[in-house]
Design a protein around this motif. Sequence first.
Motif, PDB file in Angstrom:
ATOM      1  N   PRO A  55      12.359  11.642   6.291  1.00  0.00           N
ATOM      2  CA  PRO A  55      13.044  12.868   6.700  1.00  0.00           C
ATOM      3  C   PRO A  55      12.804  13.997   5.711  1.00  0.00           C
ATOM      4  O   PRO A  55      12.458  13.773   4.550  1.00  0.00           O
ATOM      5  CB  PRO A  55      14.522  12.451   6.731  1.00  0.00           C
ATOM      6  N   ARG A  56      12.987  15.217   6.179  1.00  0.00           N
ATOM      7  CA  ARG A  56      12.879  16.407   5.343  1.00  0.00           C
ATOM      8  C   ARG A  56      14.206  17.132   5.335  1.00  0.00           C
ATOM      9  O   ARG A  56      14.824  17.323   6.388  1.00  0.00           O
ATOM     10  CB  ARG A  56      11.796  17.359   5.874  1.00  0.00           C
ATOM     11  N   ASN A 114      18.469  18.320   8.432  1.00  0.00           N
ATOM     12  CA  ASN A 114      17.657  17.144   8.133  1.00  0.00           C
ATOM     13  C   ASN A 114      16.760  16.932   9.347  1.00  0.00           C
ATOM     14  O   ASN A 114      17.249  16.735  10.460  1.00  0.00           O
ATOM     15  CB  ASN A 114      18.551  15.923   7.892  1.00  0.00           C
ATOM     16  N   TRP A 157      13.148  15.167  11.101  1.00  0.00           N
ATOM     17  CA  TRP A 157      12.082  14.164  11.048  1.00  0.00           C
ATOM     18  C   TRP A 157      11.248  14.272  12.313  1.00  0.00           C
ATOM     19  O   TRP A 157      11.775  14.453  13.410  1.00  0.00           O
ATOM     20  CB  TRP A 157      12.641  12.747  10.937  1.00  0.00           C
ATOM     21  N   ASP A 158       9.913  14.180  12.149  1.00  0.00           N
ATOM     22  CA  ASP A 158       8.977  14.091  13.265  1.00  0.00           C
ATOM     23  C   ASP A 158       8.013  12.958  12.968  1.00  0.00           C
ATOM     24  O   ASP A 158       7.583  12.790  11.817  1.00  0.00           O
ATOM     25  CB  ASP A 158       8.189  15.392  13.437  1.00  0.00           C
ATOM     26  N   ARG A 162      11.235  16.737   0.407  1.00  0.00           N
ATOM     27  CA  ARG A 162      10.935  15.424   0.956  1.00  0.00           C
ATOM     28  C   ARG A 162      12.076  14.459   0.688  1.00  0.00           C
ATOM     29  O   ARG A 162      12.571  14.355  -0.435  1.00  0.00           O
ATOM     30  CB  ARG A 162       9.651  14.892   0.325  1.00  0.00           C
ATOM     31  N   ALA A 165       5.713  15.094   4.377  1.00  0.00           N
ATOM     32  CA  ALA A 165       7.035  15.575   3.990  1.00  0.00           C
ATOM     33  C   ALA A 165       7.032  16.128   2.573  1.00  0.00           C
ATOM     34  O   ALA A 165       8.005  16.020   1.853  1.00  0.00           O
ATOM     35  CB  ALA A 165       8.058  14.443   4.110  1.00  0.00           C
ATOM     36  N   VAL A 195       8.949   6.808   8.321  1.00  0.00           N
ATOM     37  CA  VAL A 195      10.110   7.621   8.632  1.00  0.00           C
ATOM     38  C   VAL A 195      10.537   8.293   7.332  1.00  0.00           C
ATOM     39  O   VAL A 195      11.210   7.690   6.502  1.00  0.00           O
ATOM     40  CB  VAL A 195      11.255   6.775   9.225  1.00  0.00           C
TER      41      VAL A 195
END
Length: 357
Positions: A158-159, A139, A141-142, A179, A200, A156
Amino acid sequence: MNDAQDVRRLVGRANPVPAGTFAGAAQDPPAQAILRGILEQPLAGSAAHNRQQNGLWTRRRFVTASAGTAVALTGGVVAYRLLTPAPLATPPLLAYRLSGASMSVPSAEESLLALATLATEQADARPVADAAFSRITMNIWDLSVAAADGGTTSAVIPRVVRQWTPLAAGGEIRRMEFRGSPDLFERANEATAAAVSSAAAHADETFPAARRTVGPPPSELAAASSLEDLKERLLWGRTPQDASQTYRLLRNIRILHAYHVVQPSVASRLWRMLARQRDLLPAGELTDRAGRRGQAFAYDFDRSLPKRWILIVSSQDGRLLALEEVLTKEAGKLNIRPPAVIGYTLFLNQEWTAVSE
């Protein structure tokens, strides 16, 4: 320093293409022909089409949110003409605490050695008979930022990433991204919201399993004759030679876990090796973003911006759980209030499989 300089300073060292890679290409006839073909190719009809065609690399592109006034770069932190005073949306900080010299807590060395012993007590699994790939589920996130005349947007989102790396030399890696649901969302207008949301999107791509990408396999690390030998094997590839040794080790440990199944016996040796790095600080026990308990270790550095990496190792079995990146000081005109999380990777599952699906 102007806005454009801030952006260059922030992302310059995160360039995925090493300096010098294309040196001399301007005088190379085949390269000139490729450039002419690119320039002559008409633009695709829609942003969605571009994302589909470019797959994973969409995250590294600038996205126009309002003609001439906005840019966004995902997979990092970028903003141009930030026009709203409110800080951008970022995930909450994890509940860690850096341990000073006056605090009666175990040092990073003591804690890492204890985790190494814990990992040693775990049994190494054997690959299934027809295993052909390491499958890693993460998981990720950037921070993604879009700015336009109407204001800024960050989210925010996450992928979920699944990555298959062939066990045999050569072959291709398959990477799929899905996504996740937004945890936080600051909405400025329709244009910037669309730009951030595209960060994402689903992607499915393959690319060569080159050693410079995936690093040495765990079997090669397991064959190291000593911890110093292990360190030399881990300091592979195009890691920045001007960076500290601890930076290079942590970077490559993250890459190792992103592509390979890491057995407990190898993890044990990694933690014994890291225990010798005096610039790692203990950050106590915490719960990561997947609800797992782990021991945290902090490393502060300044490459383009002052940052902190938080390495989290499981308190139950000594495996790597996560690596978080935190901005620790002001980022010029980037509207982020430090300390702020600007990226994280959670390692959720590792296994061997026969096929990449």
